[in-house]
Write an enzyme that holds these catalytic residues in place. Structure first.
Site, short mmCIF file in Angstrom:
data_model
loop_
_atom_site.label_atom_id
_atom_site.label_comp_id
_atom_site.label_asym_id
_atom_site.label_seq_id
_atom_site.Cartn_x
_atom_site.Cartn_y
_atom_site.Cartn_z
N LYS A 192 1.62 2.51 -4.94
CA LYS A 192 1.90 1.10 -6.43
C LYS A 192 1.26 1.90 -6.96
O LYS A 192 1.53 2.41 -8.64
CB LYS A 192 2.47 -0.01 -5.78
CG LYS A 192 3.13 -0.15 -5.49
CD LYS A 192 3.98 -1.84 -5.23
CE LYS A 192 2.46 -2.57 -4.18
NZ LYS A 192 2.18 -2.31 -3.37
N PRO A 231 -9.20 -0.68 8.92
CA PRO A 231 -7.38 -0.30 9.69
C PRO A 231 -6.10 -0.34 9.04
O PRO A 231 -5.68 -1.76 9.53
CB PRO A 231 -7.71 0.43 10.83
CG PRO A 231 -8.74 -0.49 11.14
CD PRO A 231 -9.59 -1.52 10.27
N THR A 249 2.95 -12.80 2.02
CA THR A 249 1.82 -13.45 1.36
C THR A 249 2.85 -14.55 1.10
O THR A 249 3.57 -14.67 1.47
CB THR A 249 1.61 -11.92 0.28
OG1 THR A 249 0.64 -13.05 -0.42
CG2 THR A 249 2.91 -11.78 -0.54
N ARG A 277 2.49 -28.63 -7.07
CA ARG A 277 1.98 -29.53 -8.35
C ARG A 277 0.82 -30.10 -9.36
O ARG A 277 0.26 -30.71 -8.84
CB ARG A 277 3.32 -30.86 -9.00
CG ARG A 277 4.03 -30.08 -9.21
CD ARG A 277 5.40 -29.13 -7.89
NE ARG A 277 5.82 -29.95 -6.93
CZ ARG A 277 6.59 -30.44 -7.38
NH1 ARG A 277 7.72 -31.39 -7.87
NH2 ARG A 277 7.02 -31.09 -5.86
N ASP A 332 1.25 -1.73 0.10
CA ASP A 332 -0.43 0.47 -0.37
C ASP A 332 0.88 1.11 0.04
O ASP A 332 0.47 2.02 0.67
CB ASP A 332 -1.10 -0.09 1.38
CG ASP A 332 -2.09 -1.20 1.35
OD1 ASP A 332 -2.19 -0.93 0.03
OD2 ASP A 332 -2.08 -1.97 2.30
N HIS A 385 -4.77 -1.85 -5.41
CA HIS A 385 -3.95 -0.23 -6.13
C HIS A 385 -4.81 0.53 -6.85
O HIS A 385 -5.74 0.43 -7.81
CB HIS A 385 -2.83 -0.99 -7.53
CG HIS A 385 -2.31 -2.21 -6.68
ND1 HIS A 385 -1.32 -2.46 -7.93
CD2 HIS A 385 -1.46 -2.57 -5.82
CE1 HIS A 385 -0.49 -3.67 -6.96
NE2 HIS A 385 -1.12 -3.37 -6.22
N LYS A 424 3.27 10.32 -0.27
CA LYS A 424 2.61 10.31 0.68
C LYS A 424 3.35 11.58 1.86
O LYS A 424 2.51 11.46 2.88
CB LYS A 424 1.44 9.38 1.48
CG LYS A 424 1.20 8.42 0.67
CD LYS A 424 -0.04 7.06 1.15
CE LYS A 424 -1.54 7.42 1.61
NZ LYS A 424 -2.26 6.60 1.88
N LEU A 425 4.09 12.04 1.37
CA LEU A 425 4.80 13.32 2.18
C LEU A 425 3.65 14.14 2.93
O LEU A 425 4.11 14.65 4.14
CB LEU A 425 5.67 13.94 1.16
CG LEU A 425 6.76 14.66 1.61
CD1 LEU A 425 7.67 14.07 2.79
CD2 LEU A 425 7.50 15.84 0.96
P1 GDP Z 1 -1.18 0.62 -3.70
O1 GDP Z 1 -1.18 -0.78 -2.95
O2 GDP Z 1 0.68 0.60 -3.30
O3 GDP Z 1 -1.14 0.79 -5.02
O4 GDP Z 1 -1.72 1.42 -2.90
P2 GDP Z 1 -3.24 1.25 -2.10
O5 GDP Z 1 -3.62 2.19 -3.20
O6 GDP Z 1 -3.37 0.30 -1.18
O7 GDP Z 1 -2.85 2.83 -0.87
C1 GDP Z 1 -2.33 4.01 -1.43
C2 GDP Z 1 -3.34 5.17 -0.81
O8 GDP Z 1 -2.59 6.09 -0.62
C3 GDP Z 1 -4.03 5.07 -1.63
O9 GDP Z 1 -6.06 5.64 -1.39
C4 GDP Z 1 -3.97 6.46 -2.71
O10 GDP Z 1 -4.72 6.98 -3.81
C5 GDP Z 1 -3.42 7.34 -2.15
N1 GDP Z 1 -1.93 8.06 -1.83
C6 GDP Z 1 -1.55 7.51 -3.24
N2 GDP Z 1 -0.02 8.43 -2.98
C7 GDP Z 1 -0.61 9.40 -1.87
C8 GDP Z 1 -0.24 11.17 -1.85
O11 GDP Z 1 1.30 11.00 -2.36
N3 GDP Z 1 -0.43 11.56 -0.55
C9 GDP Z 1 -1.89 11.27 -0.14
N4 GDP Z 1 -2.69 11.84 0.53
N5 GDP Z 1 -2.29 10.01 -1.03
C10 GDP Z 1 -1.49 9.26 -1.66
P1 IMO Z 2 -0.26 -4.16 -1.86
O1 IMO Z 2 -0.52 -4.67 -3.73
C1 IMO Z 2 -0.84 -5.20 2.11
C2 IMO Z 2 -1.29 -8.86 3.54
C3 IMO Z 2 -2.45 -9.24 4.09
C4 IMO Z 2 -1.70 -10.37 5.01
C5 IMO Z 2 -0.30 -10.39 4.56
C6 IMO Z 2 -1.14 -11.80 4.06
O2 IMO Z 2 -2.24 -3.64 -2.23
O3 IMO Z 2 0.11 -3.23 -1.65
P2 IMO Z 2 -2.33 -12.62 2.11
O4 IMO Z 2 -3.97 -12.78 1.49
O5 IMO Z 2 -1.32 -11.90 0.59
O6 IMO Z 2 -1.91 -14.12 1.82
O7 IMO Z 2 -2.05 -11.85 3.08
O8 IMO Z 2 -0.54 -9.75 3.44
N1 IMO Z 2 -1.04 -8.33 2.76
C7 IMO Z 2 -1.27 -6.85 2.10
N2 IMO Z 2 -0.93 -6.13 2.68
N3 IMO Z 2 -1.09 -4.10 0.76
C8 IMO Z 2 -1.21 -5.64 0.33
O9 IMO Z 2 -1.80 -5.33 -1.14
C9 IMO Z 2 -1.03 -6.45 0.40
N4 IMO Z 2 -1.08 -8.24 -0.40
C10 IMO Z 2 -1.22 -9.22 1.11
O10 IMO Z 2 -2.50 -8.22 4.88
O11 IMO Z 2 -1.15 -9.00 6.87
MG MG Z 3 -2.63 -1.65 -1.81
#
Ligand code: GDP
Ligand code: IMO
Ligand code: MG
Length: 425
Positions: free
Chosen positions: A15, A305, A240, A144, A12, A40, A332-333
């Site tokens: 990416k 959360p 994971t 497998r 998170d 994402h 997220k600076l």
């Molecule tokens: P990912 O899994 O790595 O693609 O990240 P997520 O989408 O799960 O979580 C990142 C969250 O932060 C999303 O809600 C984005 O829209 C938000 N986000 C990404 N870059 C920024 C940033 O620079 N500032 C803020 N405030 N939010 C951001």
């Molecule tokens: P993105 O790509 C954050 C975490 C789960 C759990 C552990 C194992 O959005 O960054 P799983 O379902 O993969 O067997 O869970 O990994 N987890 C993530 N945490 N971002 C993710 O994906 C995650 N994908 C799995 O919360 O701790």
């Molecule tokens: Mg994510």
């Protein structure tokens, strides 16, 4: 030119946002591991998209989007995602390619994942998975017993495999979990229906990518999860089931590792984690809440959360070494804008000694005391900054210190969720 973009913490990191940004100038984007556990987020203008399986380049009409061989595909989720994007007017035909070598998530994988987690409630065996069947699907792959996309093309074969797997799975479902068992016919019928819809997208994506390399196309590899969730270097067992580090980019795409030109790691300006497992710089609930609310730190897949804490340079440095990272992106600076003081963890001490390595033993990791450096905040709004020099002096000092302690140069800084809120350093 191949750029791999991977998560440098516990997922998170942003990416989705950054892959979309890079794809404005890319021919191809490829997801390489994980599955619908990923969430994402891409924000373009006032529209927000959350992608689980389809690569985050999909909003760039010229970019070909590939689901590579290392991904585990839940066809039901994939088809929902395809339908949603089509309903929003996004064209997928000819732009979405699915690897014939990718493994399929089956309904029993999701059940086994959720039942195992439920039965582990309140014990250290609970991982806090996303419940998307990821672990059990990779288990079958390694054992497998897995069913691949290519099997969908042979109805008799998929029927036989599902029946064989259910012989065992139903004993576990009924005997161990006391849960209803499954009918092979229902699953076979569903998967053959899925096949009809997936068929136009299925191809040998490894061959496609290697041809694209010969044609000097620009390729972006989209990692999922983050380095510390990697099955080999992560905080095992709270990880994971795939290689989320740069190594997984080669095996998961079918491109050789020597063809990857640049490895970029994305890290938040602080740290978050969802699910169980140690987190040395985690903040107590009240302080963590400030970051959680400002950063909207709630899971994009499960809505849970996220746990929040200070930037952990010891962890990021370890993650960068494990992937040979060339460049960092800090996201997220802006979430830190209001804080008067900030902390960076520059190392760990354990039983009075500074640790030399990121510990493999979770008893040690859980017991470390982070060594903090305190910096002054900037208490100014950064969300409108367009260039590096627009950032307040203290924000620049914070970034400089992150770069120094991690030992990898920062290439981009993100100051908001929208595509344009990105600063090239
Ligand atoms: P990912 O899994 O790595 O693609 O990240 P997520 O989408 O799960 O979580 C990142 C969250 O932060 C999303 O809600 C984005 O829209 C938000 N986000 C990404 N870059 C920024 C940033 O620079 N500032 C803020 N405030 N939010 C951001
Ligand atoms: P993105 O790509 C954050 C975490 C789960 C759990 C552990 C194992 O959005 O960054 P799983 O379902 O993969 O067997 O869970 O990994 N987890 C993530 N945490 N971002 C993710 O994906 C995650 N994908 C799995 O919360 O701790
Ligand atoms: Mg994510």
């Amino acid at each position: 030119m191949v750029t791999a973009i991977i998560g440098g913490q516990w997922g998170d990191e942003g990416k989705g946002k950054m892959v979309d940004y890079y794809c404005q100038n890319a021919d191809i984007v490829v997801r390489v591991q994980g599955g619908a556990n990923a969430g994402h987020t891409v924000v373009v203008g006032d529209k927000k998209y959350i992608l689980h399986l389809i690569p985050s380049g999909i909003l760039n009409p010229k970019t070909i989007c590939i689901i590579g061989q290392g991904v585990v595909i839940d066809p039901a989720t994939l088809l929902e995602e395809i339908a949603l994007l089509k309903s929003l007017g996004i064209k997928l035909d000819g732009r979405l390619l699915i690897s014939n070598r990718a493994h399929l998530v089956m309904p029993y994988h999701k059940m086994l994942d959720q039942l195992k987690e439920k039965s582990a409630d309140g014990t250290s065996a609970k991982i806090g998975t996303t419940g998307r069947g990821i672990g059990p699907t990779y288990m079958d792959k390694v054992a497998r017993n897995g069913i691949r996309v290519v099997d969908l093309l042979k109805p008799e074969q998929i029927k036989k495999k599902i029946e064989e797997n259910l012989n065992f799975v139903n004993k576990v479902l009924g005997g161990i979990y006391n849960s209803p068992t499954l009918e092979a016919k229902t699953i076979v019928d569903d998967y053959l229906k899925y096949d009809k819809e997936m068929d136009p997208y299925i191809t040998d994506t490894g061959a496609y990518l290697n041809q694209a390399l010969r044609e000097k196309k620009t390729i972006i590899i989209e990692g999922a999860q983050g380095a510390l969730l990697d099955i080999d270097i992560g905080t095992y067992p709270y990880v994971t089931a795939s290689n989320t580090t740069a190594g997984g980019c080669a095996t998961g795409s079918g491109i050789g590792p020597t063809k990857i030109d640049t490895v970029v790691s994305i890290v938040k300006a602080y740290t978050t984690r969802v699910g169980e497992g140690p987190f040395p710089t985690e903040l107590p609930v009240k302080e963590g809440n400030t970051l959680r609310e400002k950063g909207q730190e709630f899971g994009a897949t499960t809505g849970r959360p996220r746990r929040c804490g200070w930037f952990d340079a010891e962890l990021v440095k370890f993650a960068c070494e494990s992937s040979g990272v060339d460049e960092l992106i800090i996201t997220k600076l802006d979430v830190l804008d209001d804080l008067a003081k900030l902390k960076i963890c520059t190392g760990y001490s354990f039983e009075g000694k500074t640790l030399k390595y990121f510990p493999a033993d979770l008893d040690i990791l859980s017991g470390v005391t982070p060594i903090y450096e305190e910096l002054s905040g900037w208490q100014a709004n950064t969300t409108g900054a367009k260039q590096f020099s627009d950032l307040p002096v203290n924000a620049r000092a914070y970034l400089k210190r992150l770069e120094e302690v991690v030992g990898v140069p920062i290439k981009l800084v993100s100051v908001g969720p929208e595509r344009t809120q990105t600063i090239v350093k």
